[in-house]
Design a protein around this motif. Structure first.
Motif, PDB file in Angstrom:
ATOM      1  N   PRO A  96     -21.189  11.479 -23.421  1.00 24.20           N
ATOM      2  CA  PRO A  96     -21.117  12.750 -24.162  1.00 24.20           C
ATOM      3  C   PRO A  96     -22.485  13.377 -24.386  1.00 24.20           C
ATOM      4  CG  PRO A  96     -19.634  11.143 -25.143  1.00 24.20           C
ATOM      5  CD  PRO A  96     -20.423  10.410 -24.093  1.00 24.20           C
ATOM      6  N   ASP A  97     -23.507  12.545 -24.663  1.00 22.13           N
ATOM      7  CA  ASP A  97     -24.856  13.085 -24.865  1.00 22.13           C
ATOM      8  C   ASP A  97     -25.367  13.778 -23.608  1.00 22.13           C
ATOM      9  OD1 ASP A  97     -24.831  12.145 -27.420  1.00 22.13           O
ATOM     10  OD2 ASP A  97     -26.082  10.382 -27.020  1.00 22.13           O
ATOM     11  N   THR A  98     -24.982  13.238 -22.449  1.00 18.67           N
ATOM     12  CA  THR A  98     -25.387  13.851 -21.184  1.00 18.67           C
ATOM     13  C   THR A  98     -24.719  15.210 -21.016  1.00 18.67           C
ATOM     14  OG1 THR A  98     -25.658  11.678 -20.165  1.00 18.67           O
ATOM     15  CG2 THR A  98     -25.431  13.570 -18.674  1.00 18.67           C
ATOM     16  N   ILE A  99     -23.440  15.283 -21.385  1.00 24.58           N
ATOM     17  CA  ILE A  99     -22.711  16.555 -21.306  1.00 24.58           C
ATOM     18  C   ILE A  99     -23.361  17.593 -22.222  1.00 24.58           C
ATOM     19  CG2 ILE A  99     -20.494  17.697 -21.666  1.00 24.58           C
ATOM     20  CD1 ILE A  99     -20.485  15.791 -19.310  1.00 24.58           C
ATOM     21  N   LEU A 100     -23.700  17.189 -23.456  1.00 24.16           N
ATOM     22  CA  LEU A 100     -24.314  18.118 -24.407  1.00 24.16           C
ATOM     23  C   LEU A 100     -25.689  18.578 -23.921  1.00 24.16           C
ATOM     24  CD1 LEU A 100     -23.356  16.386 -27.771  1.00 24.16           C
ATOM     25  CD2 LEU A 100     -22.462  18.541 -26.882  1.00 24.16           C
TER      26      LEU A 100
END
Length: 272
Positions: free
Chosen positions: A145-149
């Motif tokens: 998720p951090d990569t997506i954000l």
């Protein structure tokens, strides 16, 4: 009321969703779209709160629609994914704002999805919505998720290509790259997978069926048995046997048994 857009390339599927949504006075359908480009234009023009987005569409699928919205800096609505496949393991989502429904859409499942969106909407702000969407897309793609954000913040594509074009197979000190599109079907043999290719060769791969299935695009491959996966482009016909069971006949003449638990999934192939 939440403004809603329904996106699906199948007219009957759109009509069915529109009929079912009349049961929710909190929702107002402002547009329906038959493809990705029309969906992007409608979302930009109507700024809906909620979009029912078909995952599998020709040309531009649901993931590509999300990428295009992000790239154009269009505000992301709540998204409820709609799909004929359960391959994506949507049932693992622990989210409020983003949910899924399987085709054919069941009223109770749709009600649960709408209630999740409404619950989250009552307390959500833009950042929470983005976090939830990032978590859902991360489940779909395998990214964090951090990569997506981070991609969102940097205006980079949210969804990267998930499925490899080729699979590397090690055998007797050699590594063979098999093009995925050349795979006719796969069957399990103990701890090994037998990958049968279009040129008549059989390659042995030491991997579980579940692991291999996760690497194959569900739009191109269908699980037909606990120990068999078939390229949909090689399916010639579906036969009902005298004992009530079913089998597929491939274009190369190979017969592959269809187990009862996967029969409905196989029939979906013939509905398109």
């Amino acid at each position: 009321m939440l403004k809603v857009i329904v996106v699906d390339d199948e007219p009957l599927a759109r009509k069915g969703m529109l009929v079912r949504l009349t049961a929710f006075p909190e929702l107002q359908v402002v547009a329906e779209c038959a493809n990705g480009p029309d969906a992007i234009a409608a979302i930009q023009a109507q700024t809906p709160d909620l979009v029912f987005l078909d995952v599998e569409m020709p040309g531009m699928d649901g993931f590509a629609v999300l990428k295009a919205l992000q790239e154009r800096h269009i505000r992301l609505p709540y998204v409820v994914f709609v799909t004929a496949y359960d391959h994506y393991a949507f049932n693992a989502f622990e989210v409020q704002a983003v949910d899924y429904v399987l085709k054919p859409v069941e009223p109770e499942r749709l009600k649960a999805a709408v209630e999740k969106v409404l619950t989250f909407h009552n307390a959500a702000d833009s950042q929470k919505r983005t976090d939830k969407l990032a978590a859902a897309v991360a489940r779909l793609t395998g990214d964090q998720p951090d990569t997506i954000l981070e991609r969102l913040d940097n205006a980079e594509p949210v969804v990267s290509d998930r499925y490899p074009e080729a699979i590397s197979i090690k055998d007797s000190g050699e590594i063979t790259r098999v093009q995925v599109q050349d795979i006719d079907w796969v069957d399990a043999a103990g701890d090994y997978m037998c990958i049968h290719t279009r040129d008549g060769q059989t390659h042995i791969l030491r991997r579980t069926m579940k692991e291999l299935e996760s690497e194959l695009d569900p739009r191109l491959f269908v699980r037909v048995h606990r120990s068999a996966i078939v390229n949909v482009n090689t399916i010639a016909k579906l036969q009902m046997l005298t004992n009530g069971e079913h089998q597929l006949v491939l274009t190369n003449g190979q017969a592959v048994k269809v187990s009862r638990s996967y029969k409905d999934r196989v029939k979906q192939v013939f509905s398109h």
